[in-house]
Structure formats: C-alpha cells, structure tokens
Write a protein that holds these residues in place. Structure first.
Motif, PDB file in Angstrom:
ATOM      1  N   SER A   1       4.075  -1.954  -7.926  1.00 34.30           N
ATOM      2  CA  SER A   1       3.116  -1.731  -7.239  1.00 34.30           C
ATOM      3  C   SER A   1       2.632  -3.201  -7.330  1.00 34.30           C
ATOM      4  O   SER A   1       2.516  -4.172  -6.165  1.00 34.30           O
ATOM      5  CB  SER A   1       1.508  -0.710  -7.798  1.00 34.30           C
ATOM      6  N   GLN A   2       3.134  -4.038  -8.731  1.00 35.74           N
ATOM      7  CA  GLN A   2       3.045  -4.885  -8.941  1.00 35.74           C
ATOM      8  C   GLN A   2       4.024  -5.930  -8.220  1.00 35.74           C
ATOM      9  O   GLN A   2       3.312  -7.081  -8.054  1.00 35.74           O
ATOM     10  CB  GLN A   2       3.107  -5.282 -10.607  1.00 35.74           C
ATOM     11  N   MET A   3       4.806  -5.793  -8.052  1.00 37.78           N
ATOM     12  CA  MET A   3       6.206  -6.027  -7.892  1.00 37.78           C
ATOM     13  C   MET A   3       5.888  -6.373  -6.227  1.00 37.78           C
ATOM     14  O   MET A   3       6.340  -7.440  -5.839  1.00 37.78           O
ATOM     15  CB  MET A   3       7.077  -5.511  -7.970  1.00 37.78           C
ATOM     16  N   SER A   4       5.721  -5.438  -5.793  1.00 36.48           N
ATOM     17  CA  SER A   4       5.219  -5.066  -4.669  1.00 36.48           C
ATOM     18  C   SER A   4       4.658  -6.579  -3.603  1.00 36.48           C
ATOM     19  O   SER A   4       5.309  -6.424  -2.689  1.00 36.48           O
ATOM     20  CB  SER A   4       5.294  -3.588  -3.678  1.00 36.48           C
TER      21      SER A   4
ATOM     22  N   ILE B   1       8.557   1.990   4.441  1.00 38.51           N
ATOM     23  CA  ILE B   1       8.965   2.477   3.832  1.00 38.51           C
ATOM     24  C   ILE B   1       9.875   2.965   3.079  1.00 38.51           C
ATOM     25  O   ILE B   1      10.393   3.455   1.699  1.00 38.51           O
ATOM     26  CB  ILE B   1       9.047   4.380   5.116  1.00 38.51           C
ATOM     27  N   ALA B   2      11.125   2.262   3.745  1.00 37.15           N
ATOM     28  CA  ALA B   2      12.841   2.092   2.972  1.00 37.15           C
ATOM     29  C   ALA B   2      12.649   0.808   1.879  1.00 37.15           C
ATOM     30  O   ALA B   2      13.022   0.951   0.906  1.00 37.15           O
ATOM     31  CB  ALA B   2      13.846   1.565   3.793  1.00 37.15           C
ATOM     32  N   THR B   3      11.736   0.285   2.164  1.00 38.31           N
ATOM     33  CA  THR B   3      11.066  -1.072   1.355  1.00 38.31           C
ATOM     34  C   THR B   3      10.521  -0.366   0.229  1.00 38.31           C
ATOM     35  O   THR B   3      10.770  -0.880  -1.065  1.00 38.31           O
ATOM     36  CB  THR B   3      10.498  -2.165   1.490  1.00 38.31           C
ATOM     37  N   ALA B   4       9.592   0.042  -0.040  1.00 38.71           N
ATOM     38  CA  ALA B   4       8.673   0.853  -1.021  1.00 38.71           C
ATOM     39  C   ALA B   4       9.550   1.941  -1.596  1.00 38.71           C
ATOM     40  O   ALA B   4       9.567   2.130  -2.498  1.00 38.71           O
ATOM     41  CB  ALA B   4       7.429   1.622  -0.466  1.00 38.71           C
TER      42      ALA B   4
ATOM     43  N   ILE C   1       1.335  -1.290   0.360  1.00 36.56           N
ATOM     44  CA  ILE C   1      -0.081   0.198   0.261  1.00 36.56           C
ATOM     45  C   ILE C   1       1.045   1.225   0.324  1.00 36.56           C
ATOM     46  O   ILE C   1       0.908   1.922  -1.254  1.00 36.56           O
ATOM     47  CB  ILE C   1      -1.104  -0.111   1.206  1.00 36.56           C
ATOM     48  N   ILE C   2       2.189   1.343   1.018  1.00 36.22           N
ATOM     49  CA  ILE C   2       3.016   2.317   1.050  1.00 36.22           C
ATOM     50  C   ILE C   2       3.304   2.565  -0.891  1.00 36.22           C
ATOM     51  O   ILE C   2       3.743   3.600  -1.534  1.00 36.22           O
ATOM     52  CB  ILE C   2       3.627   2.293   1.995  1.00 36.22           C
ATOM     53  N   THR C   3       3.902   1.574  -0.977  1.00 40.26           N
ATOM     54  CA  THR C   3       4.673   1.556  -2.813  1.00 40.26           C
ATOM     55  C   THR C   3       3.961   2.422  -3.119  1.00 40.26           C
ATOM     56  O   THR C   3       4.318   2.637  -4.174  1.00 40.26           O
ATOM     57  CB  THR C   3       4.828  -0.049  -2.979  1.00 40.26           C
ATOM     58  N   VAL C   4       2.255   1.195  -3.549  1.00 43.57           N
ATOM     59  CA  VAL C   4       1.246   2.068  -4.089  1.00 43.57           C
ATOM     60  C   VAL C   4       1.308   3.700  -4.261  1.00 43.57           C
ATOM     61  O   VAL C   4       1.399   4.447  -5.008  1.00 43.57           O
ATOM     62  CB  VAL C   4      -0.115   1.504  -4.430  1.00 43.57           C
TER      63      VAL C   4
ATOM     64  N   VAL D   1      -5.898  -4.639  -1.289  1.00 44.22           N
ATOM     65  CA  VAL D   1      -5.647  -4.810   0.359  1.00 44.22           C
ATOM     66  C   VAL D   1      -6.332  -6.503   0.155  1.00 44.22           C
ATOM     67  O   VAL D   1      -6.258  -5.908   1.504  1.00 44.22           O
ATOM     68  CB  VAL D   1      -7.130  -4.180   0.089  1.00 44.22           C
ATOM     69  N   LEU D   2      -6.609  -6.865  -0.540  1.00 42.96           N
ATOM     70  CA  LEU D   2      -7.269  -8.052  -0.177  1.00 42.96           C
ATOM     71  C   LEU D   2      -6.075  -9.079   0.178  1.00 42.96           C
ATOM     72  O   LEU D   2      -5.926  -9.960   1.639  1.00 42.96           O
ATOM     73  CB  LEU D   2      -7.912  -9.101  -1.327  1.00 42.96           C
ATOM     74  N   SER D   3      -4.548  -9.021  -0.743  1.00 42.68           N
ATOM     75  CA  SER D   3      -3.478  -9.768  -0.237  1.00 42.68           C
ATOM     76  C   SER D   3      -3.148  -8.929   1.041  1.00 42.68           C
ATOM     77  O   SER D   3      -2.758  -9.926   2.129  1.00 42.68           O
ATOM     78  CB  SER D   3      -2.277  -9.094  -1.090  1.00 42.68           C
ATOM     79  N   VAL D   4      -3.298  -7.911   1.480  1.00 42.49           N
ATOM     80  CA  VAL D   4      -2.628  -7.068   3.234  1.00 42.49           C
ATOM     81  C   VAL D   4      -3.506  -7.513   4.048  1.00 42.49           C
ATOM     82  O   VAL D   4      -3.609  -8.054   5.009  1.00 42.49           O
ATOM     83  CB  VAL D   4      -2.841  -5.784   3.040  1.00 42.49           C
TER      84      VAL D   4
END
Length: 310
Positions: free
Chosen positions: A249-252, A161-164, A106-109, A129-132
């Motif tokens: 977003s697709q990768m994250s 946040i660092a990952t995103a 979500i943060i990545t998006v 959101v479903l995966s989360v």
C-alpha cells in the motif's frame, strides 16, 4: 528505519522514471505502433539484464519449482498490465484512463489487506484517497470532456487490478527471490510474448519491413533506450527491491506521484503551461504520499508475510 528511508528515496526515483516514460512513449509510438514499441522495449530490457547476468553483476539461481512461482508474477506484469493498458487506451480517452489508473493504490490496499493481511490505519486510508483525489482533480480539469467507453473502462480497470496484484505478489515473493531474479524472469517473459505477438501480426499482414523501419529514427532509438533500460528494467529492479522493505500500500501510492513529475517534465521539456489546478492537485498528491508513508512507517519496520504463493 534507514532501510525504509532508502526505500522511500528509491520509490521517488521510480516515480520520476515513470513520470518521464509517458513523454518517451509518445515519442516512440509516433514512429511505430504500440505493440512493436513494447516488443523493442522488452528486447532492450532483456538484452541488458542478460548481459548483467552473464557477467555475474546480477546473480540468478532458479529451480524448476521456483521458476514456476514466477510465471504468474510475470504474466501480471508486464504482459497483462501492458496488454490491458494498450487496448484500454485504444477504446478510451487519456483523461478517462488517467482517472481510472489513479485508483490503483485503493485496489492495492484491498488486495494486500486480504491476501497479505496488511493493515492500514484510518489516516493512511485517508491519505491514499487524498492522493487519488489530487490525480482526479488534475485530469478532470485538464480534460475537455469525460466520456467513458464501457469496454475501455473495463480494460483500464483490469490493468489497474493487474498492477495491484503484481505489487501484492511481489511483496509476498520478496523473501524468497532477489530483485534481480524476479526482474530477469519478468523481462524474459515480456521479451518472448511481445515479440511473438508483434512479429506474428506483421507476418499476417505482410508488413515485416515496417517492424524494423522505426530504427532509422534517432528519436525512436533514444525513446526505446529510455523505455527499455530505465522505464522497464530499472523500474522493475527498483519496485522489486522497494517491496522487500515497505508495504504494498505504501509503494502503490507513489505511482500517483508520477503525475506530478509528468507535469513538471512537460513544463521543462515541452514548455507546457502549469495551471493553478496543476499546482493544487500536485499538492494533494504529495500530501497523500507523505501521509500514507508517515502514518504507515511508525509501526511497520519488518516484513510480515501471512500468505505465500506456492
């Protein structure tokens, strides 16, 4: 389209390695402390990729200007990500960390949408959101209690946040650097920073002998080799390659798939019991991953960059 399909296969492989890495991390820190484990992990990674560069299996070509662009990327991952994660886990329960880490897609998006102008459809957002929800569902029902430490929560969120930011920046830099060039620089930075930190800590405490003692354990050696070669170097090469082909977003969202693979690994290797909520949560995660990439793959077949890090 074929390149995207191949990227999805690589992303599943990436998630599989990450899913198993938790098991090997537990084995490693049973013999050593987290900081030493990181130092040895990136020592192995940097040694292997240096050999690949020396034998021209991986080709790198840096100028001073181009190298400067990779410094922020390397500080985000592995340095800040692992630092925030390690200290976050020190001040919070693993259940809390698992729940908070699930929001990384979500943060990545949000970050990729702002900096790269990546567009995600309503169906993609709902799928993420479903995966989360699937990850949170598993961790909540597995955890005996949820008791957030403010400091622990902040540190784990900073690691997310660092990952995103790393995912977003890699997507932007992928047009100018090869996966090997980015990975070599990242492994080098991780090697230098974590070894300086670990050795300095032992010198200050007068415990240098403890720095090397874990290498007497074959379990530790096998764990470090897995973490250093597969969970650090190979995943770095994979993620850098994947992000040159599909959106951030697709990768994250594939990161949440590692939760499913961790459950499977626990059942197969440690004979852990798979519960009904494990199955339900896993189905939600898998549907979320499929939905995010199915609805995202229809329109986006090329890399569209609107922001360049200079």
């Amino acid at each position: 389209m074929k390149s995207q399909s191949f990227a999805y296969m690589l992303a599943i492989f990436h998630a599989s390695i990450v899913g198993l890495s938790f098991l090997f991390t537990k084995m490693a820190i049973a013999e050593s402390n987290p900081l030493d484990t990181l130092a040895f992990r990136f020592s192995v990674s940097f040694a292997i990729i240096s050999l690949l560069v020396a034998f021209k299996v991986i080709k790198v070509n840096y100028t001073w200007e181009s190298a400067k662009k990779l410094v922020p990327l390397s500080l985000l991952f592995p340095t800040l990500f692992f630092a925030f994660q390690a200290f976050g886990l020190k001040y919070s329960q693993s259940t809390d960390a698992g729940i908070l880490s699930a929001v990384t897609p979500i943060i990545t998006v949000m970050i990729a949408g702002y900096y790269l102008k990546e567009k995600t459809s309503l169906y993609q957002k709902l799928s993420i959101v479903l995966s989360v929800v699937g990850v949170i569902f598993i961790f909540v029902l597995k955890g005996s209690s949820i008791n957030f430490s403010v400091l622990g929560m902040v540190l784990i969120l900073l690691s997310c946040i660092a990952t995103a930011c790393y995912t977003t920046m890699t997507r932007s830099l992928a047009k100018d650097y090869t996966p090997g060039e980015m990975s070599f620089f990242m492994m080098g930075i991780g090697f230098v920073i974590f070894n300086i930190a670990a050795i300095s800590s032992h010198i200050n405490q007068g415990t240098m002998q403890e720095f090397f003692s874990p290498w007497l354990s074959m379990e530790f050696i096998s764990s470090i080799l897995y973490l250093g070669i597969l969970a650090s170097l190979v995943t770095s090469l994979l993620s850098n390659s994947i992000l040159s082909k599909i959106k951030a977003s697709q990768m994250s969202v594939f990161a949440n798939l590692s939760t499913v693979l961790t459950i499977v690994a626990g059942a197969l290797i440690l004979n852990e019991k798979i519960t009904t909520y494990d199955i339900i949560g896993s189905v939600l995660i898998i549907l979320g991953v499929i939905g995010t990439n199915y609805f995202g793959g229809k329109k986006d077949h090329t890399i569209k960059m609107n922001l360049h890090y200079k």
